[in-house]
Design a protein around this motif. Structure first.
Motif, mmCIF file in Angstrom:
data_model
loop_
_atom_site.group_PDB
_atom_site.id
_atom_site.type_symbol
_atom_site.label_atom_id
_atom_site.label_comp_id
_atom_site.label_asym_id
_atom_site.label_seq_id
_atom_site.Cartn_x
_atom_site.Cartn_y
_atom_site.Cartn_z
ATOM 1 N N CYS A 125 0.852 -1.207 0.000
ATOM 2 C CA CYS A 125 0.000 0.000 0.000
ATOM 3 C C CYS A 125 0.877 1.243 0.000
ATOM 4 O O CYS A 125 0.665 2.181 -0.785
ATOM 5 N N ALA A 126 1.856 1.254 0.885
ATOM 6 C CA ALA A 126 2.720 2.443 1.001
ATOM 7 C C ALA A 126 3.490 2.674 -0.292
ATOM 8 O O ALA A 126 3.566 3.794 -0.804
ATOM 9 N N HIS A 127 4.046 1.608 -0.849
ATOM 10 C CA HIS A 127 4.840 1.750 -2.076
ATOM 11 C C HIS A 127 3.962 2.267 -3.226
ATOM 12 O O HIS A 127 4.389 3.120 -4.010
ATOM 13 N N LYS A 160 -4.637 -0.729 11.022
ATOM 14 C CA LYS A 160 -3.470 -0.183 11.735
ATOM 15 C C LYS A 160 -2.174 -0.496 10.993
ATOM 16 O O LYS A 160 -1.287 0.353 10.856
ATOM 17 N N ALA A 161 -2.076 -1.734 10.487
ATOM 18 C CA ALA A 161 -0.859 -2.123 9.754
ATOM 19 C C ALA A 161 -0.633 -1.187 8.576
ATOM 20 O O ALA A 161 0.501 -0.750 8.316
ATOM 21 N N ILE A 162 -1.712 -0.871 7.875
ATOM 22 C CA ILE A 162 -1.598 0.029 6.708
ATOM 23 C C ILE A 162 -1.267 1.445 7.176
ATOM 24 O O ILE A 162 -0.340 2.091 6.662
ATOM 25 N N VAL A 163 -1.997 1.917 8.155
ATOM 26 C CA VAL A 163 -1.801 3.288 8.662
ATOM 27 C C VAL A 163 -0.342 3.522 9.064
ATOM 28 O O VAL A 163 0.236 4.582 8.793
ATOM 29 N N LYS A 165 2.295 2.415 7.871
ATOM 30 C CA LYS A 165 3.245 2.534 6.746
ATOM 31 C C LYS A 165 2.978 3.768 5.879
ATOM 32 O O LYS A 165 3.780 4.086 5.009
ATOM 33 N N ILE A 166 1.830 4.383 6.061
ATOM 34 C CA ILE A 166 1.513 5.563 5.241
ATOM 35 C C ILE A 166 2.182 6.758 5.899
ATOM 36 O O ILE A 166 1.749 7.255 6.939
ATOM 37 N N SER A 167 3.265 7.224 5.248
ATOM 38 C CA SER A 167 4.165 8.157 5.915
ATOM 39 C C SER A 167 3.705 9.607 5.846
ATOM 40 O O SER A 167 4.251 10.455 6.542
ATOM 41 N N CYS A 168 2.727 9.889 5.034
ATOM 42 C CA CYS A 168 2.362 11.290 4.828
ATOM 43 C C CYS A 168 0.842 11.402 4.691
ATOM 44 O O CYS A 168 0.225 10.611 3.975
#
Ligand SMILES: O=C[C@H](O)COP(=O)(O)O
Length: 265
Positions: A125-127, A160-163, A165-168
């Motif tokens: 997701c983050a990538h 939470k796992a996704i949140v 990794k979302i850096s911005c």
């Protein structure tokens, strides 16, 4: 953003453009895809609704060139690296290269059949969002988890796992959250509008408390699991249901009725 018709208020629900995704899964052929594109082209498609269809990777380029301009193409999966020795994988950079700006990640079939972990899904997701591809991030509990009163525990853990990794915060503009109770996927057993609304509302509250109020208000939380032309209108009336992720019915003309579920509301 377009509003959804007759609700006479300027609440956040009105600001969140209704979103309907069609997940073709591992279905289709050039011939079938032409048929689907045929009914999507004939419409009608409510212009206030954002419509995205997810083709098998092999057909993304073909479908994207033939879809009507109001329907965006999506992938069903991608990897967490730009390129390299990852046989069988595709990257967000490749998706963008062929004009695809959406990808479904974390679908329950990826989690269960292909044993993708919360961690891997979050990294993907983050990538994707960091590389300019919007995501439909799927979460949802198994039947046994619901029966053991673990729905919230599971969907909050997955979110939470996704949140983490979302850096911005800006990347949240590229995220649609899809709540798909696994027991409702492909089973004909839809969550009731009340069951779905209950989870969506709790997810929004969780995002309010754990990300920020603006994201909680603006992020679209869509429902998936045996959505069809008969149940879509009642589901769409619920305050926190901002659209659908549709599997089986997205292969048939009834998908148009689902896209138009909010018309006239
Ligand atoms: O991605 C879509 C969901 O898995 C729902 O599939 P379904 O509409 O066939 O139940």
């Amino acid at each position: 953003m377009a509003n959804r018709g007759g609700f006479n208020c300027t609440c956040w629900r009105m600001q969140r453009r209704f979103f309907v995704g069609g997940n073709w899964k591992m279905n289709g052929s050039l011939h079938n895809i032409d048929e689907i594109i045929g009914f999507l082209t004939c419409g009608p498609l409510n212009p206030d609704v954002e419509v995205v269809v997810a083709a098998p990777a092999l057909y993304i380029d073909y479908a994207s060139k033939k879809l009507p301009p109001t329907v965006a193409i999506s992938a069903q999966n991608c990897y967490k690296e730009e390129k390299g020795a990852f046989t069988g994988e595709i990257s967000p950079a490749m998706l963008k290269d062929v004009g695809c700006r959406w990808v479904i990640l974390g679908h329950s079939e990826r989690r269960t059949i292909f044993e993708e972990s919360d961690e891997l899904i979050a990294e993907k997701c983050a990538h994707a969002v960091e590389n300019g591809v919007s995501i439909i991030a799927c979460i949802g509990e198994q039947l046994e988890e619901r029966e053991n009163d673990l729905t919230e525990t599971v969907v909050f853990r997955q979110t939470k796992a996704i949140v983490e990794k979302i850096s911005c915060l800006e990347y949240w503009d590229k995220i649609v959250l899809a709540y798909e109770p696994v027991w409702a996927i492909g089973t004909g057993k839809t969550a009731t509008p009340e069951q779905a609304q209950d989870v969506h509302k709790k997810l929004r509250k969780w995002l309010n408390d754990n990300v920020c109020p603006d994201v909680a208000k603006s992020v679209r939380i869509i429902y998936g699991g045996s959505v069809n032309e008969k149940n879509c209108r009642e589901l769409a009336k619920k305050e926190d249901i901002d659209g659908f992720l549709v599997g089986g019915a997205s292969l048939k003309p009834e998908f148009l009725k689902i896209v138009n579920a909010t018309a006239g509301m």
